[in-house]
Design an enzyme around this catalytic site. Structure first.
Site, mmCIF file in Angstrom:
data_model
loop_
_atom_site.group_PDB
_atom_site.id
_atom_site.type_symbol
_atom_site.label_atom_id
_atom_site.label_comp_id
_atom_site.label_asym_id
_atom_site.label_seq_id
_atom_site.Cartn_x
_atom_site.Cartn_y
_atom_site.Cartn_z
ATOM 1 N N HIS A 156 0.858 -1.181 0.000
ATOM 2 C CA HIS A 156 0.000 0.000 0.000
ATOM 3 C C HIS A 156 0.888 1.222 0.000
ATOM 4 O O HIS A 156 1.968 1.161 0.553
ATOM 5 C CB HIS A 156 -0.936 -0.013 1.208
ATOM 6 C CG HIS A 156 -0.225 0.192 2.516
ATOM 7 N ND1 HIS A 156 -0.613 -0.411 3.680
ATOM 8 C CD2 HIS A 156 0.859 0.917 2.866
ATOM 9 C CE1 HIS A 156 0.199 -0.053 4.665
ATOM 10 N NE2 HIS A 156 1.097 0.736 4.187
ATOM 11 N N LYS A 210 -3.103 11.991 10.224
ATOM 12 C CA LYS A 210 -4.522 12.116 9.875
ATOM 13 C C LYS A 210 -5.343 12.514 11.108
ATOM 14 O O LYS A 210 -6.336 13.224 11.024
ATOM 15 C CB LYS A 210 -5.010 10.785 9.313
ATOM 16 C CG LYS A 210 -6.435 10.794 8.832
ATOM 17 C CD LYS A 210 -6.671 9.574 7.980
ATOM 18 C CE LYS A 210 -7.967 8.910 8.244
ATOM 19 N NZ LYS A 210 -8.201 8.250 9.453
#
EC number: 4.1.1.31
Length: 878
Positions: A137, A545
């Site tokens: 990823h 985040k």
């Protein structure tokens, strides 16, 4: 300087011309003229010509649905070829990275100038430990098929650089380049189906085969020559300063597609590929090692005094064993169960010992030059890759372990493990870890999810030793999270000394990391077990985040610093494992800067860091690039360990604490507090459309509904990169800096920027993000895609970005962004001309696809191409 880039620019224009010829041949003059006119308008628009910019917008808005795809593809291919030219430039005789291995020699000279003795340097070299963990990823957005073609383009550019080419040779190379560019154009750049975890694992093996297999021994050879020259030291043959591990096929966190069976399959494939590659090596040795003179010990090993060519005989014996091993693994991969055959190679020592005996014999018989050729390369590969090729990490989220144990304790009528206090959990776990009897009843039928957890541990138990590198627990919060995995491993019959690494990734978890590890080290059973070695993983993406980039990077620094000091005090060797991505919002920074910006002492236990998706290709896509990247890493580790960065002053810490608080408050104020934020995000970026891209094997969301917090960190960053606002990588940071300037802290900030690599790197990273962000494009997305009532929010964010750039320049004292890194500025400028039309086109496509009730495959395909192209233009996905 300009001459340095002129070679790259001429390669870019040559490749661009070849692409133009291909487009003309495939689609006719009209489309090529349109593409060329858009490129020229884009160039003028970049130079600040407002009239031409409006013309560019109108041209792209007026493309017919049939023209969309060819235009999008043209600019996407331009960017792919530009990236190839740039990657080649970094290793070409003209490029500055051609001096990377030389930079290592210069570093050693600099260290000697600082009065480090040869002995101290030798010790520091012996301590170099680089473990690179390949992860899929956010996954490489370019298809593997295309990557192979682009790698060959690179080879052609390298061949063209030879001054002594005959005309016919140059003609042949140019013909091949034309073919490769045409092949790329006629190949679909977007995968039609999402890759499986096994596809991803194979992609990782391809990187090893195509680049690392050659690159690692070549780097060690160069490094050894420099050490020999500068400090009269040879790297021991058995030294293994570099290791590779993979998450592909082992990382099941949030990816239901990675099952125990998949992990078993990935491990078998990895061993098969290793046997195959070593077989090629041994085949070369069979033909090379024809020498007759040897030591009596070697002759004995080869089969006695009658053997005429002992080295060749030993190589042939290994060849037979590797063939047996490869065939057996092939049967296992096909699902056939058979007994392990005689001669099967499982342990690295069975491959190492006979070859090392050959090496010693050649040395003793005066054939050092032969020993240090292909044979030495193979020995180094055994140390680096071994019969596993790459080791596998297993990663799973802590709640899965809790739920599995909870199901078990309820079945055994001991109560609900999940509802127990931390103290009760630890008591239960330690009792069971010390117990001689098994905990799991033979006939128990657990749920599928629980069965999967136990089965994964069984796969670990049945794998050859050294196949599994570590077990990483994501969302680790308490000591019992680590003990729970130890118990699961014990019950499966696995070695419980396998390193288990808690991953601290949210702001809160980073702040609690020291206390969790202190409590863990206070457990006598645990301290006895770990043999004074501990791995801890620091998460970069989720913390950014959660709290914004400034607060996250400070929390990461504080957590690392606290863990280093705790381990020093406790007498434990700490390996920090960095879960970085290629983007700033995921901790990305050039390797050298990133490593020197960590707390002092952070690399004493070695470097372990994730290398992700597209960054693997940029850093390790070619053997030459691999040499350069490894030289960067080795140099940074030497420098950080011998010339550690300073301990931060109290005044610096106070300013960072304030920056962290102010930036986090502002970031969360927007992302969580602003009611319109999520609708604005969904409208202004291609977030919804990204889910359709068959990128990785992992779902984009942890849960299918909900706000930003349910999104994985990667799509969150990827989406904002697409619309050029780059929001996660800067929001809150510049405003916090301005807040401190207004509070009279300019002098302290100047001191930090001048004397503290951690802070200096933060500023440099912000500058890079600002250089890639684009206000007019972000505004254009708003105008085309966002409802008018949300426009004020977009305008506010863009104003914030504009103000932040001024604040950062006030600290860096530069007149413009990236003044210190002209090479990066040049690279961004070069690509912007091709990326801008893709951005405008993407906004147009999103607008068309959202307003049409029925989907049009032409629009969807072109949209996917713009997503891939912008990712190539920004040089990072997520």
């Amino acid at each position: 300087m300009n001459q340095q880039y002129s070679a790259m620019r001429s390669n870019v224009s040559m490749l661009g011309k070849l692409l133009g010829d291909t487009i003309k041949e495939a689609l006719g003059e009209e489309i090529l003229d349109k593409v060329e006119s858009i490129r020229k308008l884009s160039k003028s628009s970049r130079a600040g010509n407002e009239v031409q910019r409006q013309k560019l917008l109108l041209t792209l808005q007026n493309l017919s649905n049939d023209e969309l795809l060819p235009v999008a593809r043209a600019f996407n291919q331009f960017l792919n070829l530009t990236n190839v030219a740039e990657q080649y430039h970094s290793i070409s005789p003209h490029g500055e990275a051609a001096s990377n291995p030389v930079a290592l020699a210069k570093l050693i000279e600099r260290l000697k100038d600082k009065n480090f003795t040869n002995q101290q340097l030798k010790q520091a070299v012996e301590q170099i430990s680089i473990e690179l963990v390949l992860t899929a990823h956010p996954t490489e957005i370019a298809r593997r098929t295309l990557i192979h073609k682009l790698v060959e383009v690179n080879t052609c550019l390298s061949q063209l650089d030879h001054d002594d080419l005959a005309d016919y040779e140059r003609t042949n190379i140019m013909r091949r380049l034309r073919q490769l560019v045409a092949q790329s154009w006629h190949t679909d750049e977007i995968r039609k189906i999402r890759p499986t975890p096994i596809d991803e694992a194979k992609w990782g093996f391809a990187v090893v085969e195509n680049s690392l297999w050659e690159g690692v021994p070549a780097f060690l050879r160069e490094f050894n020559e420099q050490l020999e020259e500068s400090i009269d030291y040879n790297l021991p043959v058995e030294a293994s300063p570099i290791r590779f591990t993979s998450w592909m096929g082992g990382d099941r966190d949030g990816n239901p597609n990675v099952t125990a069976e998949i992990t078993r399959h990935a491990l078998l494939l990895s061993r098969w590929k290793a046997a195959d590659l070593f077989l090629n090596d041994i085949q070369v040795l069979v033909s090379e090692l024809s020498m007759t003179e040897s030591t009596p010990e070697l002759r004995e090993l080869a089969g006695g005094a009658d053997v005429a060519e002992p080295y060749r005989e030993i190589a042939k014996q290994l060849r037979t064993r590797l063939q047996v091993t490869r065939d057996y693994l092939e049967q296992r991969i096909k699902g056939q169960q058979s007994l392990p055959p005689e001669g099967l190679l499982i342990d690295n020592s069975a491959l190492w010992e006979p070859l090392y005996a050959c090496y010693q014999s050649l040395h003793q018989c005066g054939m050092r030059i032969i020993a240090n050729g292909q044979l030495l390369d193979t020995l180094r590969r055994i140390r680096c890759f071994g019969l596993q090729l790459v080791r596998l990490d297993i990663r799973q989220e802590s709640t899965n372990h809790t739920e599995a144990l909870s199901e078990l304790t309820q079945y055994l009528e001991l109560g609900d493990y999940a509802s127990w206090s931390e103290e009760q959990k630890q008591t239960f776990l330690l009792t069971e870890l010390n117990s001689k009897r098994p905990l799991i009843p033979t006939h128990w039928q657990p749920s599928e999810a629980t069965k999967e957890v136990f089965e994964t541990c069984r796969v670990i138990a049945e794998s050859p030793k050294d196949s599994i590198a570590s077990y990483v627990i994501s969302m680790a919060k308490v000591p019992s999270d680590v003990l729970a995995v130890k118990l699961l491993l014990k019950e499966a019959g696995a070695d419980i000394r396998l390193p288990v690494a808690p991953l601290f990734e949210t702001l809160e978890d980073l702040n609690n990391a020291e206390s969790v590890m202190t409590r863990l080290f206070d457990i006598p059973w645990y301290r006895d077990l770990i043999d004074n070695k501990q791995m801890v993983m620091i998460g970069y993406s989720d913390s950014a985040k959660d709290a914004g980039v400034m607060a996250a990077s400070w929390a990461q620094y504080r957590a690392q610093d606290a863990l280093i000091k705790l381990c020093e005090k406790s007498g434990v060797t700490l390996t920090l494992f960095h879960g970085r991505g290629g983007t700033i919002g995921r901790g990305g920074a050039p390797a050298h800067a990133a490593l020197l910006s960590q707390p002092p002492g952070s690399l004493k236990g070695g470097l372990r860091v994730t290398e992700q998706g597209e960054m693997i290709r940029f850093k390790f896509g070619l053997p030459q690039v691999t040499i350069s990247s490894l030289a960067h890493y080795a140099g940074a580790i030497l420098e950080a360990n011998l010339l550690p960065p300073p301990e931060p002053k109290t005044a610096w810490i106070e300013v960072m604490d304030a920056l962290s608080d102010v930036s986090c408050e502002m970031y969360r104020g927007y992302v969580r507090g602003e009611k319109d934020f999520v609708p604005y995000f969904r409208a202004a970026t291609p977030e919804g459309e990204l889910g359709k891209l068959p990128l990785g094997s992992r779902p984009a969301k942890r849960r299918p509904t909900g706000g930003v917090e349910t999104l994985r960190a990667i799509p969150w960053i990827f989406a904002w990169t697409q619309n050029r606002l780059m929001l996660p990588a800067w929001l809150g940071a510049g405003a916090a800096l301005q807040h401190e300037i207004d509070n009279g802290k300019q002098a302290v900030l100047d001191d930090m920027c001048e004397n503290w690599p951690f802070f200096n790197t933060r500023i440099a990273m912000l500058e890079m993000v600002y250089a890639k962000a684009d206000l007019w494009l972000a505004e254009y997305y708003d105008q085309r895609l966002v409802e008018e009532n949300l426009w004020p929010l977009g305008a506010k964010l863009r104003q914030q970005l504009s103000d932040d750039i001024k604040s950062v320049l006030a600290i860096s004292k530069d007149e413009h962004l990236m003044a210190d890194l002209p090479w990066v500025a040049e690279s961004i400028a070069l690509r912007n001309v091709y990326t801008d039309p893709l951005n405008v086109l993407q906004a147009e496509l999103l607008q068309r696809s959202r307003t049409h009730s029925e989907s049009d495959p032409r629009i969807e395909q072109a949209l996917m191409v713009t997503i891939a192209g912008i990712a190539a233009g920004m040089r990072n996905t997520g």
